[in-house]
Enzyme design. Structure first.
Site, PDB file in Angstrom:
ATOM      1  CB  VAL A 192      38.466  33.494  41.492  1.00 40.82           C
ATOM      2  CG1 VAL A 192      38.690  33.361  43.000  1.00 40.82           C
ATOM      3  CG2 VAL A 192      36.977  33.485  41.164  1.00 40.82           C
ATOM      4  CB  ILE A 244      29.288  39.093  35.383  1.00 36.10           C
ATOM      5  CG1 ILE A 244      28.331  38.454  34.374  1.00 36.10           C
ATOM      6  CG2 ILE A 244      28.533  39.519  36.625  1.00 36.10           C
ATOM      7  CD1 ILE A 244      27.735  37.143  34.846  1.00 36.10           C
ATOM      8  N   GLY A 245      30.689  41.935  36.405  1.00 33.17           N
ATOM      9  CA  GLY A 245      31.524  42.403  37.503  1.00 33.17           C
ATOM     10  C   GLY A 245      31.923  43.855  37.406  1.00 33.17           C
ATOM     11  N   GLY A 246      32.547  44.337  38.480  1.00 33.23           N
ATOM     12  CA  GLY A 246      32.906  45.736  38.600  1.00 33.23           C
ATOM     13  C   GLY A 246      33.903  46.210  37.581  1.00 33.23           C
ATOM     14  CG  MET A 247      37.998  45.118  37.683  1.00 29.16           C
ATOM     15  SD  MET A 247      39.433  44.050  37.723  1.00 29.16           S
ATOM     16  CE  MET A 247      40.096  44.462  39.344  1.00 29.16           C
ATOM     17  CE  LYS A 284      32.632  36.703  54.526  1.00 32.30           C
ATOM     18  NZ  LYS A 284      31.509  35.735  54.713  1.00 32.30           N
ATOM     19  CD  GLU A 289      28.548  34.152  28.590  1.00 32.05           C
ATOM     20  OE1 GLU A 289      29.441  33.497  28.045  1.00 32.05           O
ATOM     21  OE2 GLU A 289      28.440  34.279  29.825  1.00 32.05           O
ATOM     22  N   GLY A 321      30.837  31.272  29.528  1.00 35.40           N
ATOM     23  CA  GLY A 321      31.404  31.393  28.189  1.00 35.40           C
ATOM     24  C   GLY A 321      32.752  32.066  28.144  1.00 35.40           C
TER      25      GLY A 321
END
Length: 446
Positions: A319, A220-223, A369, A244, A342
């Site tokens: 992360v 999952i994610g942008g990369m 932020k 997965e 997974g």
């Protein structure tokens, strides 16, 4: 009895169905896009009468109505196998808790639960002429949920795509109650976004490592999405899919002619996945598509299965990580962000594959932020951070500054390799940290 007669006999309203739930019960609420909707609204009306209801779910794509019940934590706990943004925001209310998992093991978690699963309720596609309700894009672990549950309630939704595969459906004979909802559209997520310069820098390095005929897993994610975009624009051919999570990128790759599955040694020509989440484009593509195979996660994510594919390419996010090679892909210190999922399954499986490679990709730094920049590579993980992949597991770590190979690397070799791909603004600080921890050689490059 005909299937239509049995269906009619079991058809009831959502309000009647949830009357079976009692205080103290364990209830499965669906997973990702099969999370119940009409039954959720009905249970929200009933919940003030109940206490200590324990609910299982994962990656909930919308805010359930039960979350808005007054004094919710007095009535139920919400136990998530993998946090979504909805889960993260609701943690402060005191009823959301994380369930640490290795995703490939989840079917067994249900089989071996030391307590009953009193009620399982989830969305399904309409019943077919043979009496089967398809799980939609969520084969994952739902066969075992059905097997474990004392009471099975299906909520029929005509928007749920019929996803072909293995252990992908439940028969009317196994169902206790049928509820017909309002047929809400499938929740959408993860559509195409404009890649950042960092995404492109990381993705270009990974795509250069992928050979023709490779089998892909994208996280999952942008990369990972950017990797998919660049593959679609490349000269690669005859790629396979064993993943997965099935995402929009695979649809784009198929339409670009990159995916055939012709070189897969098992499930040849099939795009195999445990669950799917994306845009309407993805759901329309999966519907009744014999090229795609939904399958239980204990098969899809099994490292021994993954290892049967030559040139298996696993691409996931993190992360942050430390100089020892420990990877955190799910928390910010003590704050749970997502889940183990997974990732470890595919890191291990890719290493079993002849020519296989697992890539953990991340930006070298981020700005918070308050405008303060932080390195994602640290001497040690922040206190409370979760180790998703232990230090002996990772193969390739990729940032916009390069790629580090960690398998077989000693402590000082790891430190040097990781500092070399860290944000230059933090390299001296990381060297000082490595020296303090005794994992820096004086002969190392400075």
């Amino acid at each position: 009895m005909s299937y239509l007669k049995e269906y009619a006999d079991k058809l009831t309203t959502a309000d009647e169905a949830v009357k079976v739930i009692k205080s103290g019960d364990y209830v499965d609420y669906g997973w990702v896009t099969c999370t119940v909707r009409a039954l959720d609204e009905a249970l929200a009306r009933r919940m003030p009468e109940l206490t200590d209801v324990k609910i299982y779910n994962g990656i909930v794509p919308f805010r359930p109505k039960i979350f808005d019940v007054p004094n919710a934590k007095e009535h139920f706990t919400w136990n998530s196998w993998f946090y979504s943004g909805v889960d993260r925001k609701a943690v402060k209310d005191g009823f959301v808790f994380h369930g640490p998992v290795r995703y490939s093991e989840v079917p067994r978690y249900y089989r071996d639960m030391p307590h009953a699963l009193n009620v399982a309720m989830f969305q399904v596609a309409p019943m077919d002429k043979h009496g089967w309700f398809n799980f939609g894009p969520n084969a994952s672990h739902y066969r075992e949920v059905v097997n474990k549950a004392d009471v099975v309630i299906v909520e029929v939704n005509t928007s749920v795509p019929r996803c072909l595969g293995v252990e992908e459906a439940v028969h009317i004979s196994e169902v206790d109650m049928v509820v017909e909802g309002d047929n809400p559209a499938m929740p959408e997520s993860g559509g195409a976004t404009e890649p950042t310069e960092v995404d492109l820098a990381v993705a270009k390095q990974i795509v250069a490592e992928i050979p023709d005929g490779a089998t892909l897993q994208l996280g999952i994610g942008g990369m990972p999405n950017t990797v998919g975009q660049l593959i679609a624009e490349s000269d690669l051919k005859d790629l396979g899919v064993h993943t997965e999570m099935y995402v929009d990128s695979f649809v784009d790759l198929t339409r670009a002619g990159k995916i055939t599955g012709a070189r897969k040694p098992i499930d040849r020509y099939k795009q195999t996945y445990a669950f799917a989440s994306g845009t309407k484009k993805l759901y329309d593509f999966l519907d009744d598509n014999p090229a795609c195979m939904a399958a239980p996660v204990n098969y899809v994510n099994d490292p021994s299965v993954i290892g049967q594919f030559d040139d298996f390419m696993s691409i996931n996010n993190a992360v942050d990580m430390d100089l020892f090679g420990q990877i955190n892909a799910e928390s910010a210190g003590l704050r749970q962000i997502s889940g183990s999922g997974g990732q470890l399954d595919f890191v291990l499986g890719a290493y079993k594959s002849k020519g296989g490679k697992s890539f953990i990709c991340m930006s070298s730094s981020f700005t918070d932020k308050k405008g303060v920049k932080h390195s994602r590579i640290k001497p040690t993980l922040t206190e409370g951070s979760i180790v998703t992949d232990t230090r002996s597991n990772p193969m390739y770590i990729v940032t916009e500054y390069g790629m580090a190979y960690l398998k077989g690397a000693t402590a000082w070799e790891r430190a040097e390799a990781l500092i070399n791909i860290a944000d230059p603004d933090f390299r001296e600080e990381l060297i000082a940290g490595a020296e303090k921890m005794g994992v820096w050689r004086q002969s190392n490059k400075r």
